[in-house]
Design an enzyme around this catalytic site. Structure first.
Site, PDB file in Angstrom:
ATOM      1  N   HIS B 190       0.826  -1.215   0.000  1.00  0.00           N
ATOM      2  CA  HIS B 190       0.000   0.000   0.000  1.00  0.00           C
ATOM      3  C   HIS B 190       0.857   1.259   0.000  1.00  0.00           C
ATOM      4  O   HIS B 190       2.088   1.200   0.168  1.00  0.00           O
ATOM      5  CB  HIS B 190      -0.969  -0.015   1.192  1.00  0.00           C
ATOM      6  CG  HIS B 190      -0.313  -0.043   2.546  1.00  0.00           C
ATOM      7  ND1 HIS B 190       0.258   1.059   3.111  1.00  0.00           N
ATOM      8  CD2 HIS B 190      -0.159  -1.054   3.438  1.00  0.00           C
ATOM      9  CE1 HIS B 190       0.730   0.749   4.312  1.00  0.00           C
ATOM     10  NE2 HIS B 190       0.506  -0.542   4.530  1.00  0.00           N
ATOM     11  N   CYS B 206       2.945  -5.084   6.596  1.00  0.00           N
ATOM     12  CA  CYS B 206       2.594  -4.735   5.217  1.00  0.00           C
ATOM     13  C   CYS B 206       3.811  -4.141   4.503  1.00  0.00           C
ATOM     14  O   CYS B 206       4.800  -3.762   5.135  1.00  0.00           O
ATOM     15  CB  CYS B 206       1.466  -3.708   5.198  1.00  0.00           C
ATOM     16  SG  CYS B 206      -0.121  -4.402   5.647  1.00  0.00           S
TER      17      CYS B 206
END
Lengths: 98, 303
Positions: B190, B206
């Site tokens: 992301h 992440c």
């Protein structure tokens, strides 16, 4: 024969030579006294010298202490600077966490 | 005219993203080159790293004598845009965690040379380590909302910073404007609302990218793209008759002693020397191991 108390030219010259000789001797004596070239030091001379050495040593000790103090201050400032940078970096990393 | 030039330079300096290189043949594995720039009065090392597409940790590592916050005007800054490709199939996305860098191998277009793009990334903190392995992109979302897991909400609550169940899209959303879900549950690639943290271990596992980079990549990656997450602190590759060795500090959760790094070097050299033989310079190998600065170094003797 007429006598007079007035000194003759020769007597003048003799006086002058005597006076000059006394002056030279006194001056030489003073010079020797002042320059300490008499060949042997008195206890008083040594005391004066000792005092002077002690004063110089004391000044050197004070200078050393001041330098050590300054070094210590500089070391503390460097350590503080490094610590602040570390704090800043850690705060930055923390702030970047999600 | 002068002001036009300044505006143009600024626009140019802000538009640098996604270093793209022609992909060398399978026998070669080094791309890019080192360069230097001069800092301006206003710069921090963080700004320069972002403009140059370099991660923050790597930028700091190769500029050890430069103040991160105050480089000063006219300071020469090393830009380490020189990379050995990881030992992995040149397909889809390869994420090498120790160097905190992504390599994307887009499908070759007819009549054009094959290319590779590379981007700095952030990865999971030690307690939230990013998993290794092969996966794919399973979903893509523009302007995603963030639903933090219970463990993340618990961590925030313990720090006195409670999180809502859902953080809507917007400037406070840590996912930024784009998210791509991986086949590994709860893990995403992301964007971010904290771009200066890219190139550090700061996420909950992440993969975080610069906003301009994820925007560029998001448009290119279809669902189903292969993503290969590898742990290669040491890489070796050939270029122009010379063998290069690139050594990064291992991740904290792996052995970090010299012996462990030497083993990694042996693995990398074994792979590279299978392609061709050469006389190695042990002094240079030792130097690369000792420095562990992530810069490719020539380790073969002679011209």
């Amino acid at each position: 024969m007429e006598t007079s108390n007035t000194p003759t030219m020769a007597e003048h010259l003799e006086d002058d030579i005597m006076r000059n000789s006394l002056k030279t001797t006194a001056a030489a004596f003073m010079l020797v006294a002042l320059t300490g070239l008499t060949g042997c030091a008195t206890t008083r001379d040594l005391d004066v010298l000792k005092l002077a050495v002690e004063k110089a040593q004391s000044t050197a000790d004070a200078a050393n202490a001041a330098a050590a103090n300054a070094q210590s201050g500089a070391d503390a400032a460097t350590a503080c600077c490094k610590a602040n940078t570390e704090k800043l970096d850690r705060m930055f990393k923390q702030s970047m966490n999600k | 005219m002068k002001s036009l030039i300044i505006v143009f330079s600024l626009a140019l300096s802000n538009s640098v993203f996604a270093e793209t290189f022609d992909l060398p043949s399978q026998h070669f594995g080094v791309i890019g080159s080192m360069r230097t720039v001069q800092s301006t009065y206003e710069d921090t090392l963080l700004d320069i790293a972002r403009r140059a597409n370099i991660g923050q940790n790597q930028m700091e590592r190769v500029n050890p004598d430069v103040d991160r916050w105050l480089p000063g005007e006219g300071t020469l800054i090393t830009i380490p845009s020189h990379y050995v490709l990881p030992r992995a199939p040149r397909k889809g996305v390869v994420l090498n965690l120790p160097e905190m860098r992504m390599y994307y191998f887009p499908p070759k277009k007819p009549g054009q040379p094959a290319q590779v793009q590379t981007y700095p990334i952030s990865i999971g903190r030690m307690d939230w380590a990013t998993p290794l392995g092969m996966t794919t992109i399973t979903n893509k979302k523009k302007d995603p909302s963030w639903r933090p897991t219970e463990s993340i909400r618990k961590e925030h609550a313990e720090k006195g910073d409670p999180l809502p169940r859902v953080v809507p899209a917007g400037p406070n959303n840590p996912l930024g404007a784009y998210a791509m879900r991986l086949g590994m549950p709860t893990y995403l690639i992301h964007g971010t609302n904290k771009p200066l943290g890219v190139g550090m271990r700061v996420s909950h596992g992440c993969i975080r990218m610069l906003p301009e980079d994820i925007e560029h990549l998001f448009a290119q990656l279809p669902v189903g793209t292969q993503v290969n997450i590898v742990n290669q602190p040491v890489k070796a590759g050939w270029y122009g008759g010379k063998l290069y060795l690139e050594v990064h500090p291992p991740l904290e959760e792996y052995p970090n002693d010299r012996g462990a790094v030497v083993e990694e070097v042996m693995v990398a050299l074994d792979d590279a020397m299978n392609r061709r033989s050469a006389e190695l310079d042990n002094t240079m190998i030792d130097e690369a191991i000792d420095q562990r600065n992530g810069l490719p170094q020539v380790i073969t003797r002679g011209g």
